[in-house]
Design a protein around this motif. Structure first.
Motif, PDB file in Angstrom:
ATOM      1  N   ALA A  61       0.804  -1.219   0.000  1.00 23.51           N
ATOM      2  CA  ALA A  61       0.000   0.000   0.000  1.00 23.51           C
ATOM      3  C   ALA A  61       0.841   1.275   0.000  1.00 23.51           C
ATOM      4  O   ALA A  61       0.328   2.345  -0.328  1.00 23.51           O
ATOM      5  CB  ALA A  61      -0.938   0.009   1.202  1.00 23.51           C
ATOM      6  N   VAL A  62       2.116   1.188   0.354  1.00 23.26           N
ATOM      7  CA  VAL A  62       2.957   2.375   0.445  1.00 23.26           C
ATOM      8  C   VAL A  62       4.014   2.299  -0.658  1.00 23.26           C
ATOM      9  O   VAL A  62       4.832   1.377  -0.673  1.00 23.26           O
ATOM     10  CB  VAL A  62       3.627   2.483   1.832  1.00 23.26           C
ATOM     11  N   PHE A  63       3.980   3.256  -1.576  1.00 20.28           N
ATOM     12  CA  PHE A  63       4.915   3.255  -2.700  1.00 20.28           C
ATOM     13  C   PHE A  63       5.023   4.652  -3.282  1.00 20.28           C
ATOM     14  O   PHE A  63       4.261   5.548  -2.924  1.00 20.28           O
ATOM     15  CB  PHE A  63       4.468   2.271  -3.787  1.00 20.28           C
ATOM     16  N   ARG A  64       5.984   4.835  -4.154  1.00 20.03           N
ATOM     17  CA  ARG A  64       6.128   6.052  -4.939  1.00 20.03           C
ATOM     18  C   ARG A  64       5.905   5.706  -6.392  1.00 20.03           C
ATOM     19  O   ARG A  64       6.064   4.560  -6.802  1.00 20.03           O
ATOM     20  CB  ARG A  64       7.543   6.613  -4.816  1.00 20.03           C
ATOM     21  N   PRO A  73       0.813   6.096 -22.300  1.00 19.65           N
ATOM     22  CA  PRO A  73       0.547   6.595 -20.952  1.00 19.65           C
ATOM     23  C   PRO A  73       0.400   5.522 -19.877  1.00 19.65           C
ATOM     24  O   PRO A  73       0.892   5.688 -18.767  1.00 19.65           O
ATOM     25  CB  PRO A  73      -0.746   7.393 -21.114  1.00 19.65           C
ATOM     26  N   GLU A  74      -0.282   4.409 -20.180  1.00 21.11           N
ATOM     27  CA  GLU A  74      -0.479   3.410 -19.142  1.00 21.11           C
ATOM     28  C   GLU A  74       0.800   2.658 -18.799  1.00 21.11           C
ATOM     29  O   GLU A  74       0.874   1.982 -17.780  1.00 21.11           O
ATOM     30  CB  GLU A  74      -1.596   2.429 -19.506  1.00 21.11           C
ATOM     31  N   ARG A  75       1.832   2.788 -19.628  1.00 23.49           N
ATOM     32  CA  ARG A  75       3.114   2.136 -19.355  1.00 23.49           C
ATOM     33  C   ARG A  75       4.172   3.133 -18.908  1.00 23.49           C
ATOM     34  O   ARG A  75       5.318   2.748 -18.674  1.00 23.49           O
ATOM     35  CB  ARG A  75       3.611   1.426 -20.608  1.00 23.49           C
ATOM     36  N   ALA A  76       3.843   4.411 -18.827  1.00 23.97           N
ATOM     37  CA  ALA A  76       4.831   5.450 -18.564  1.00 23.97           C
ATOM     38  C   ALA A  76       5.155   5.635 -17.093  1.00 23.97           C
ATOM     39  O   ALA A  76       6.013   6.443 -16.753  1.00 23.97           O
ATOM     40  CB  ALA A  76       4.355   6.776 -19.156  1.00 23.97           C
ATOM     41  N   ILE A  77       4.473   4.917 -16.212  1.00 27.72           N
ATOM     42  CA  ILE A  77       4.773   5.004 -14.789  1.00 27.72           C
ATOM     43  C   ILE A  77       4.947   3.605 -14.219  1.00 27.72           C
ATOM     44  O   ILE A  77       4.457   2.632 -14.770  1.00 27.72           O
ATOM     45  CB  ILE A  77       3.682   5.760 -14.004  1.00 27.72           C
ATOM     46  N   ARG A  78       5.664   3.545 -13.108  1.00 30.37           N
ATOM     47  CA  ARG A  78       5.858   2.276 -12.409  1.00 30.37           C
ATOM     48  C   ARG A  78       5.953   2.566 -10.920  1.00 30.37           C
ATOM     49  O   ARG A  78       6.251   3.683 -10.502  1.00 30.37           O
ATOM     50  CB  ARG A  78       7.101   1.565 -12.915  1.00 30.37           C
ATOM     51  N   ARG A  79       5.693   1.534 -10.143  1.00 34.52           N
ATOM     52  CA  ARG A  79       5.816   1.656  -8.689  1.00 34.52           C
ATOM     53  C   ARG A  79       7.253   1.404  -8.277  1.00 34.52           C
ATOM     54  O   ARG A  79       7.911   0.514  -8.800  1.00 34.52           O
ATOM     55  CB  ARG A  79       4.941   0.623  -7.997  1.00 34.52           C
ATOM     56  N   VAL A  80       7.714   2.199  -7.310  1.00 32.04           N
ATOM     57  CA  VAL A  80       9.016   1.980  -6.704  1.00 32.04           C
ATOM     58  C   VAL A  80       8.838   2.041  -5.193  1.00 32.04           C
ATOM     59  O   VAL A  80       7.777   2.431  -4.690  1.00 32.04           O
ATOM     60  CB  VAL A  80      10.063   3.020  -7.180  1.00 32.04           C
ATOM     61  N   GLY A  81       9.852   1.678  -4.469  1.00 26.42           N
ATOM     62  CA  GLY A  81       9.795   1.716  -3.009  1.00 26.42           C
ATOM     63  C   GLY A  81       9.550   3.120  -2.492  1.00 26.42           C
ATOM     64  O   GLY A  81       9.897   4.107  -3.147  1.00 26.42           O
ATOM     65  N   GLU A  85      14.425   7.167  -4.941  1.00 29.16           N
ATOM     66  CA  GLU A  85      14.341   8.424  -5.687  1.00 29.16           C
ATOM     67  C   GLU A  85      13.586   8.168  -6.980  1.00 29.16           C
ATOM     68  O   GLU A  85      13.954   7.271  -7.743  1.00 29.16           O
ATOM     69  CB  GLU A  85      15.732   8.968  -5.986  1.00 29.16           C
ATOM     70  N   PRO A  86      12.535   8.916  -7.268  1.00 29.33           N
ATOM     71  CA  PRO A  86      11.721   8.622  -8.443  1.00 29.33           C
ATOM     72  C   PRO A  86      12.352   8.991  -9.774  1.00 29.33           C
ATOM     73  O   PRO A  86      11.920   8.538 -10.806  1.00 29.33           O
ATOM     74  CB  PRO A  86      10.449   9.423  -8.201  1.00 29.33           C
TER      75      PRO A  86
END
Length: 191
Positions: A61-64, A73-81, A85-86
């Motif tokens: 539940a906690v991510f950046r 657009p639907e592939r342009a973001i990803r989850r990281v810890g 650093e994003p």
């Protein structure tokens, strides 16, 4: 807390004097976690707060959100810890909220090939577009799947009469039938 009770005061003929007594107080010690202006003050360590959030909400539940190398657009973001650093974001505008899957629009009125729609219906509600921009053409990532070899989507940012701003797209370029069937979809919302 005092401001929340001001509307309950019935002054009668008026108030001539008022005193606010604070029998017990503690310093808040609040500070900004990060700002655009650099200062000599050391940055606040967010790790303890993140640990508490993870303990309460769970690890998933906690991510950046970080940028991913893709024009789609639907592939342009990803989850990281949460403490990673994003990275830097691309300069083009993307919707603040993306739908899980694009939703089909009906009763769309638009001039082809490069004009945004003037009207459309989404989830049973009709919208009239007041402002729309030029299309941003995104080609399919042909190296991922063969079905994206000829895929073309023209994305439009539009604002409707009620002030809402949407990210809409049309499948196809309006000239070649292999690029798409010219159906319209909503993909997200701005602001």
């Amino acid at each position: 807390m005092f401001g929340l009770k001001l509307d309950r005061i019935e002054p009668g003929l008026g108030i001539e004097a008022m005193h606010l007594l604070v029998p017990h107080s503690e310093p808040l010690g609040a500070s900004t976690a990060g700002s655009l202006i650099r200062s000599d003050v050391a940055a606040t360590d967010l790790a303890p707060a993140i640990d508490q959030l993870v303990g309460r909400a769970g690890e998933d539940a906690v991510f950046r959100v970080a940028p991913n190398e893709s024009d789609v657009p639907e592939r342009a973001i990803r989850r990281v810890g949460p403490l990673d650093e994003p990275g830097c974001w691309p300069k083009w505008k993307r919707p603040v909220r993306m739908l899980r899957r694009p939703e089909h629009l009906t009763h769309v009125v638009a001039l082809l090939p490069d004009h945004p729609p003037r009207r459309f219906t989404w989830r049973g509600q009709a919208y009239r577009v007041t402002v729309g921009d030029e299309p941003e053409r995104i080609h399919g990532e042909w190296w991922r799947t063969d079905s994206e070899l000829w895929a073309v989507q023209d994305y439009f940012r539009v604002e409707v009469e009620s002030g809402e701003r949407f990210c809409l797209f049309r499948r196809g370029d309006g000239f070649e039938p292999e690029t798409g069937d010219l159906s319209w979809y909503i993909h997200g919302m701005f602001g």
